[in-house]
Design an enzyme around this catalytic site. Structure first.
Site, PDB file in Angstrom:
ATOM      1  N   ASP A 179      12.539  -1.597 -41.131  1.00  0.00           N
ATOM      2  CA  ASP A 179      13.563  -2.349 -40.666  1.00  0.00           C
ATOM      3  C   ASP A 179      14.562  -1.260 -39.817  1.00  0.00           C
ATOM      4  O   ASP A 179      14.994  -0.146 -40.540  1.00  0.00           O
ATOM      5  CB  ASP A 179      14.387  -3.032 -41.697  1.00  0.00           C
ATOM      6  N   ASP A 180      15.055  -1.482 -38.969  1.00  0.00           N
ATOM      7  CA  ASP A 180      15.907  -0.569 -37.949  1.00  0.00           C
ATOM      8  C   ASP A 180      15.433   0.790 -37.576  1.00  0.00           C
ATOM      9  O   ASP A 180      16.057   1.617 -37.854  1.00  0.00           O
ATOM     10  CB  ASP A 180      17.279  -0.693 -38.707  1.00  0.00           C
ATOM     11  N   CYS A 213      16.577  -8.375 -35.875  1.00  0.00           N
ATOM     12  CA  CYS A 213      15.683  -8.679 -36.759  1.00  0.00           C
ATOM     13  C   CYS A 213      14.830  -9.952 -36.713  1.00  0.00           C
ATOM     14  O   CYS A 213      13.441 -10.072 -36.727  1.00  0.00           O
ATOM     15  CB  CYS A 213      16.370  -8.525 -38.276  1.00  0.00           C
ATOM     16  N   HIS A 226      12.806 -12.095 -41.530  1.00  0.00           N
ATOM     17  CA  HIS A 226      14.356 -11.901 -41.751  1.00  0.00           C
ATOM     18  C   HIS A 226      14.810 -12.741 -42.846  1.00  0.00           C
ATOM     19  O   HIS A 226      15.395 -12.640 -43.747  1.00  0.00           O
ATOM     20  CB  HIS A 226      15.195 -12.181 -40.640  1.00  0.00           C
ATOM     21  N   ASP A 236      10.786  -3.164 -36.692  1.00  0.00           N
ATOM     22  CA  ASP A 236      10.996  -4.428 -35.906  1.00  0.00           C
ATOM     23  C   ASP A 236      11.852  -4.063 -34.690  1.00  0.00           C
ATOM     24  O   ASP A 236      11.870  -4.853 -33.707  1.00  0.00           O
ATOM     25  CB  ASP A 236      11.788  -5.454 -36.790  1.00  0.00           C
ATOM     26  N   HIS A 237      12.535  -3.140 -34.599  1.00  0.00           N
ATOM     27  CA  HIS A 237      13.037  -2.613 -33.230  1.00  0.00           C
ATOM     28  C   HIS A 237      13.680  -1.135 -33.396  1.00  0.00           C
ATOM     29  O   HIS A 237      13.772  -0.612 -34.272  1.00  0.00           O
ATOM     30  CB  HIS A 237      14.442  -3.643 -32.869  1.00  0.00           C
TER      31      HIS A 237
END
Length: 484
Positions: free
Chosen positions: A34-35, A73, A127, A311-312
């Site tokens: 995540d992130d 997300c 998410h 995810d990004h």
């Protein structure tokens, strides 16, 4: 007659040999982070301390130009797990679960479960925790504990007593505790339990580590690995000529207790937050190492394919901004490592690929690797790139970001340039355009759109973008209403 019998027996034996040599489909282990931006030791970072991920990169193919389909997300994860882009699903915000509007879409875990795999979710995969629960053999309850230090708990209690019903605590914390005291340590332990439980089955296991997502909470030993004074403060300058809605207002960070409302943040809090982000990355890396060690101890590595992905991307002060929620390069570029099982005769390891690939490609890649008939996908299998990392591949990778229900940002990269059009979501009228050079950096400080010296580059990029987002297309489907 005897000759015929002998020939038949030989044919049967030969056929049996062929079947016995046929490759069994592998287990699949996906680390979904995540992130996490593409700032790791293996990606050349001088500040990240990530020995376990670096080791994994040497055991597989590291993709240098991998991109997510939206830098937020929920939509990005739905895209990965369905093989469909956000503009196909029509979901651009975090507020709409997949099954609320797409009850019949076949998801990746659903397809694998239908084909005899044990499918397990631990940590943050979708998410929304309830998304697609029918597709998992086992959906491990996601840990929710966040804060441990007395001063953090007091701050939250004070906010609640002051009328804030659901307050966010501090943006960072460094309790002197064991790994499992915080969320990702517990997720790692759950993943290890699942590997032991399903070691004799064919499995698809998603391990969704939550760090380095806010709050930047990690055991003190991971903070101590980094010297706060060594972190540089990134330029707070915003690109000249940037579209007025290109960057978000980074409200996600501002919602945490103790974060000043000033814009941009001062250098001291900026440096502390950068320190916290790095501590969380190192903490998450250690948990990856624990799961990988278990895979080896159970003798599962030989027949388990591993995908490590985010995810990004993320901003930690660049452009004076924070978090994701945009179409800029640093938000849509992601780390991606794919390592095939060690008994795969086609296995290539220890190489970097500059092929333009996308998270939406993971669906088709895994289904082809495992010999499953895949539903229609917006991505395509990366097996040719895994076999030959230097192969010529796609010309562009694209992403979107909605600004409210009326404006859609469509962006494309060719690996060196990023071109973005901000369009009316219904008519596709161009409201603004951006052209940035990224040949040598994730950052760019001048919008070159409309600059005569780059006219040919812009026309070329415009053509590439519009091959994916035609100007005469129907309005962008919207199954939710994203906030501006």
């Amino acid at each position: 007659m005897k000759k015929i019998v002998v020939i038949v027996c030989l044919l049967i034996s030969a056929q049996s040999l062929v079947f016995s040599q046929k490759k069994e489909p592998p287990n699949i282990l996906v680390f979904y982070i995540d992130d996490l931006r593409a700032e790791l030791g293996c990606y050349g970072s001088e500040t990240a301390i990530t020995p376990n991920i670096d080791k994994l990169s040497n055991d597989g193919i590291m993709f240098n130009k991998a991109y997510t389909q939206q830098a937020i997300c929920a939509p990005s994860r739905m895209s990965t797990l369905t093989g469909l882009r956000p503009e196909t699903l029509g979901i651009y915000s975090i507020f709409t679960p997949l099954r609320k509007v797409h009850k019949d879409v076949v998801t990746l875990p659903q397809l694998f479960r239908q084909n005899g795999y044990k499918t397990i979710s631990t940590g943050k995969v979708y998410h929304h925790t309830i998304d697609d629960k029918e597709s998992w053999t086992q959906l491990v309850v996601r840990p929710s504990k966040r804060y441990l230090k007395p001063e953090s708990l007091k701050a939250i209690a004070d906010l609640k007593s002051g009328g804030n019903k659901n307050p966010k605590g501090p943006a960072f914390e460094d309790a002197d505790v064991a790994d499992e005291a915080y969320v990702d340590g517990e997720i790692a332990n759950n993943a290890i339990k699942m590997l032991n439980k399903y070691k004799d089955d064919k499995f698809l296991l998603f391990v969704g580590f939550t760090k380095p997502h806010l709050p930047f909470n990690a055991p003190k030993k991971y903070w101590d690995m980094h010297d706060k004074s060594k972190f540089d403060i990134p330029s707070k300058e915003k690109p000249e000529g940037m579209y007025r809605l290109a960057l978000s207002q980074w409200g996600e960070l501002k919602g945490y207790h103790g974060i000043p409302k000033e814009d941009p943040l001062n250098d001291d809090i900026t440096r502390t937050l950068i320190h916290g982000y790095h501590a969380c990355v190192s903490y998450m890396d250690a948990q990856v190492g624990k799961v990988m060690q278990t895979l080896e101890e159970l003798d599962l590595r030989k027949n388990t394919m591993i995908v490590f992905m985010s995810d990004h991307g993320y901003k930690i002060g660049e452009y004076g901004a924070w978090c994701k929620h945009s179409n800029v390069e640093i938000d849509v570029r992601v780390p991606l490592i794919i390592s095939r099982e060690t008994n795969d005769k086609n296995r290539v390891a220890g190489q970097m690929s500059n092929a333009l690939v996308e998270n939406v490609d993971i669906f088709s890649t895994l289904t082809e690797i495992c010999g499953l008939e895949s539903p229609k996908s917006d991505g395509k299998s990366l097996i040719p790139v895994l076999n030959n990392p230097e192969i010529k591949w796609d010309e562009i990778a694209t992403s979107v970001y909605a600004r409210g229900k009326n404006i859609m940002g469509c962006t494309a990269t060719d690996g060196n340039w990023r071109y973005t059009e901000w369009r009316d979501s219904n008519s596709h009228e161009i409201l603004g355009a951006e052209l940035y050079e990224h040949k040598n950096s994730l950052l760019s400080f001048e919008n070159l759109s409309g600059n005569e010296g780059y006219k040919d580059v812009e026309e070329s990029m415009k053509t590439l973008l519009e091959s994916q987002f035609p100007r005469d297309a129907k309005p962008f489907p919207q199954n939710d209403i994203p906030r501006n």
